[in-house]
Structures are given as C-alpha cells and as structure tokens.
Design an enzyme around this catalytic site. Structure first.
Site, short mmCIF file in Angstrom:
data_model
loop_
_atom_site.label_atom_id
_atom_site.label_comp_id
_atom_site.label_asym_id
_atom_site.label_seq_id
_atom_site.Cartn_x
_atom_site.Cartn_y
_atom_site.Cartn_z
N ASP A 13 0.76 -1.21 0.02
CA ASP A 13 0.11 -0.15 -0.04
C ASP A 13 0.99 1.19 -0.01
OD1 ASP A 13 -2.38 -1.69 0.20
OD2 ASP A 13 -1.88 -1.68 2.20
N GLY A 40 -4.19 -4.63 -4.25
CA GLY A 40 -5.23 -3.40 -4.78
C GLY A 40 -4.19 -2.00 -5.22
#
Ligand code: IMP
Length: 426
Positions: A13, A40
């Site tokens: 992240d 993600g």
C-alpha cells in the site's frame, strides 16, 4: 534499454500503482511478477479513479504491453471481471497477456484460506481470504493447476479431480460444485486463450530488442514469504529476487530497483509494527491518508516512518532509489518522528531482526524532524517544497543510504516531482 523493478519497501500500500502508472508512460511493457487479487492498486487518471487487482498499472497507456508473470496466482473469473470492468469504462485491455505457467486460484482455495484463518483463532494472519496462501501451497506441493493446463479440457478435469480427492478431508463439510467450477474456468479460458503465452520468452525478447520494461511488484518487502515478518506475510516474494523467478528472466537483465515508500508507515492485517501509533495521531494519519484497504476495505494501521526497516529493504532488494509517496499527509504534523534504529534491552541492533520474538521486543529509537506546517499538495517543483519538507526527505536519504528520485504529494498523475530519472538511477 533498461528493465527496472518497482516494488513496495514497507508492508504494501505504498502507492506503487500510481508510480508504476507514471513510469509506464515511457515503458513498452509492464509485468506483474507475484501475488494475485490480494493486491489493490488505485490509479487516478484525470477525473476517473480505477482500482486494479490483477491487471498491471500500465494498462492506461496506449501501446504499453501488460503481462501477468508465472509467479502470480490468478483467480480466472476475477481476472475476466476486471478486464470487463476496464473495457466497460473505455480502457483498452487488448495488450494484456498471461503466463502459461501462472497458477490458478480455484474456489476451494478461498474456502481453505478462510478455514485456515478461522482455525488460527487469536493468531490469525489477517489474510485477504482470496485463496492466495492455499494456491501457493498447492504450487509448492506440486498439485497446482496452471493457466496452460486449461488448454486441454481432459487434462484440466483430471487435475481438478486429483485436487478434489486430495482435499476430501479438509473440504468434507463444504458443498462445492466441481463440475460447475470446471465449466466456469474452461469458459473463462476460452475468452482469454489467445493471450496465454510464454511470458518469460516474450519479456526477455523485448528487453534484448531494446524495450523499456517495468517489473511491477505487489504487496511489499515486509510481506515477503522469506524476508518479511514471517509468519505475518503473504505467500509470495514481492522482493526484487521475485522479479526474476516470477517473470522468467535472469538478474543481469535488470538495471535498477525503485523502492516505493510511503512518507509514514501502514500495515493491514496482523503482525508486529514497532512504530505503530495507536493514539489520535494514528487516527489522523488514517483520516488524512484515507488509509482503508483497496481490496478488503479494512482500516490500515498507521505509524511513523521506520528507516531501520527501510535500510533492510535497501539491502534485500538492492534498491537504487526511492519514490516517496503521500508526503502531503504529513503537512500539518509537528514534530514528525522517524525511527532510526531499534533497541533491545538497551542495546542498538545492527540489523533488522529475523525472528518474531525479538521483533516483538524492540523499542524504536526516533529522530525528530520539525514539521513544515503548510500545504504541499499543489507543489509541482522539488525546489518549491517547504525547506523543512526537503530536510525531511534528505533525512530519509541519509538514514536509509538511498537517494530519492520521486516525490508524490497527491493521487493525481501531475502531483509528482521527479528529481532523478528512475529509469537511469543504478
Ligand atoms: P494474503 O496475501 O491474502 O495471504 O494475506 C497475507 C498478509 O498480507 C495479510 O496481512 C494481508 O493483509 C497482507 N496483504 C496481502 N495483500 C496486500 C496488499 O496488497 N497490501 C497490503 N497488505 C496486503
């Protein structure tokens, strides 16, 4: 022409999606080398925001080839959904290719992931429950099913049957429709069959022909199966070594390694986090940095920047330069602490502890930096950053021994300052 690795230097992240997207402007190809849809990546393109899980962040650039390497584990229906979603928003995905040798995540892997996590009770890892660990377990156990196996329906069904038998005990209480599973995967494969190729061959030919290739890591150094905070890790190798194994090229073809670092530290899931802030400062970082997982929506744990862990990341990955992201999140803080070392029983450690028991006992030693207390989000020239913000960035270089080549102060593509060309920094 160069091939460079872009990877996370912390616990994932760090903003790799944005940095990869930026560098992909100049890249001929972007290759993902490990992980699956546990990742993600959020990419802002003009007014639109995209969330990618499997497709490399180069997909937004016309002409850039995107490849999913053999080191990945692929949930095929999830990949088809992601491609369809991108196409529906007008993004051309026709230059996306998938390795024959990438392993498949099947629905039973997700069931097993959830069962494993539940059975660990208080010691759970905090996985994304996407089936990543069980799919890699099958790969290591030589039971995995690979993309290329879908070419031959009979062979694929035999492998599925072998897995059904192998998992009879652990899946006894779970109703799974194995035939529907087979039809679903074979159907997805038909849609993508002409994109399933020998990725290693393609990537090395591209590099040898003079192409610029970006090797994109997912997750981060401290989630690496071998070098992270084991067992609180993912089941692949996000570190630079994984880029060779996971794409099928040799290390001499790689020219540089860019480590992406958030200006503070975050972690999702369980596991040690020496500089974690559990007070209102931690909440402030969550709010200002919108620190919620792209994949699971979970609130990220936040804390001060830890340059002791970054020194280890520099060693494990052979980092050539750093990209610092989310500097603007620190705009209002004063002072700003940076961890420069760990103490155990009053003694400074000389390298990052490999064992969990020691890591749980470390006391971070901090160096204090004065905050710049002004907004950096509109700054577009490095020289225009507040002097104290530059002192902070210089401090990161000094404490890690690695130079900074990029600084990002917002999600937009334009909110990035390049101080040295990452394609050329060795
Ligand atoms: P898994 O990869 O789903 O097996 O999860 C293992 C650990 O890695 C958990 O702590 C997850 O929260 C973490 N993790 C997996 N993918 C990501 C990611 O993309 N960003 C940050 N953490 C991740």
């Amino acid at each position: 022409m160069p091939a460079i690795v872009v990877l996370g230097a912390q616990w994932g992240d760090e903003g790799k999606g944005k940095i990869t997207d930026l560098l992909a402007r100049e890249a001929d190809a972007v290759v993902r080398y490990q992980g699956g849809h546990n990742a993600g990546h959020t990419v802002q393109v003009g007014e639109s925001q995209y969330k990618l899980h499997l497709v490399p962040s180069g997909v937004f650039h016309k002409g850039t080839i995107c490849l999913l390497g053999n080191g990945m584990v692929i949930d095929l229906p999830a990949l088809v959904r992601e491609i369809d979603g991108l196409e529906a928003s007008g993004v051309d995905t026709s230059r996306l290719y998938i390795s024959n040798a990438a392993h498949l995540i099947l629905p039973y892997h997700q069931v097993l992931d959830a069962k494993d996590e539940d059975s660990r009770g208080a010691d759970h890892i905090g996985t994304t429950r996407r089936g990543i660990g069980p799919a890699y377990s099958d790969k290591v156990n030589r039971l995995g099913i690979r993309m290329g196996d879908l070419k031959n329906e009979k062979r694929f069904r035999e492998l599925l049957e072998a897995n059904r038998r192998n998992k009879e005990g652990s899946l006894a209480s779970v109703a799974l429709d194995w035939d529907a599973m087979a039809r679903d995967y074979l159907g997805c494969y038909q849609r993508l069959a002409d994109r399933v190729i020998d990725v290693g061959h393609r990537v090395s030919s591209l590099i040898r022909a003079g192409a610029k290739v970006l090797l994109e890591g997912a997750q981060g150094t401290f989630l690496d199966l071998d070098h992270g905070t084991y067992p609180f890790v993912t089941s692949s190798n996000p570190t630079a070594g994984g880029a060779c194994v996971g794409t099928g090229i040799g290390p001499t073809l790689i020219d540089g390694v860019l480590g992406v670092v958030k200006a503070y530290t975050t972690r999702v899931g369980a596991g040690p986090f020496p500089t974690e802030l559990t007070d209102r400062l931690g909440d402030l970082l969550v709010d200002r940095g919108h620190e919620f997982g792209t994949t699971t929506g979970r609130r990220r744990r936040c804390g001060w920047l830890d340059t002791f862990m970054l020194r280890y990341a520099a060693r494990i990955n052979g980092l050539s330069s750093l990209a610092i992201t989310k500097l603007d999140v620190l705009d209002s803080l004063d002072p700003i602490q940076v961890c420069s070392g760990y103490e155990v029983d009053g003694e400074l450690l000389d390298s990052y502890p490999e064992d969990l028991a020691t890591l749980r006992r470390v006391v971070p030693r901090y160096e204090s930096f004065a905050g710049w207390k002004s907004s950096t989000s509109q700054v577009r020239e490095y020289g225009q950053l507040p002097p104290l913000a530059r002192t902070y960035l210089d401090g990161i270089s000094r404490l890690t021994g690695v130079s900074v080549s990029l600084v990002s102060v917002g999600p937009d593509r334009s909110a990035t300052m390049v101080t040295a060309d990452p394609w050329r920094v060795r």
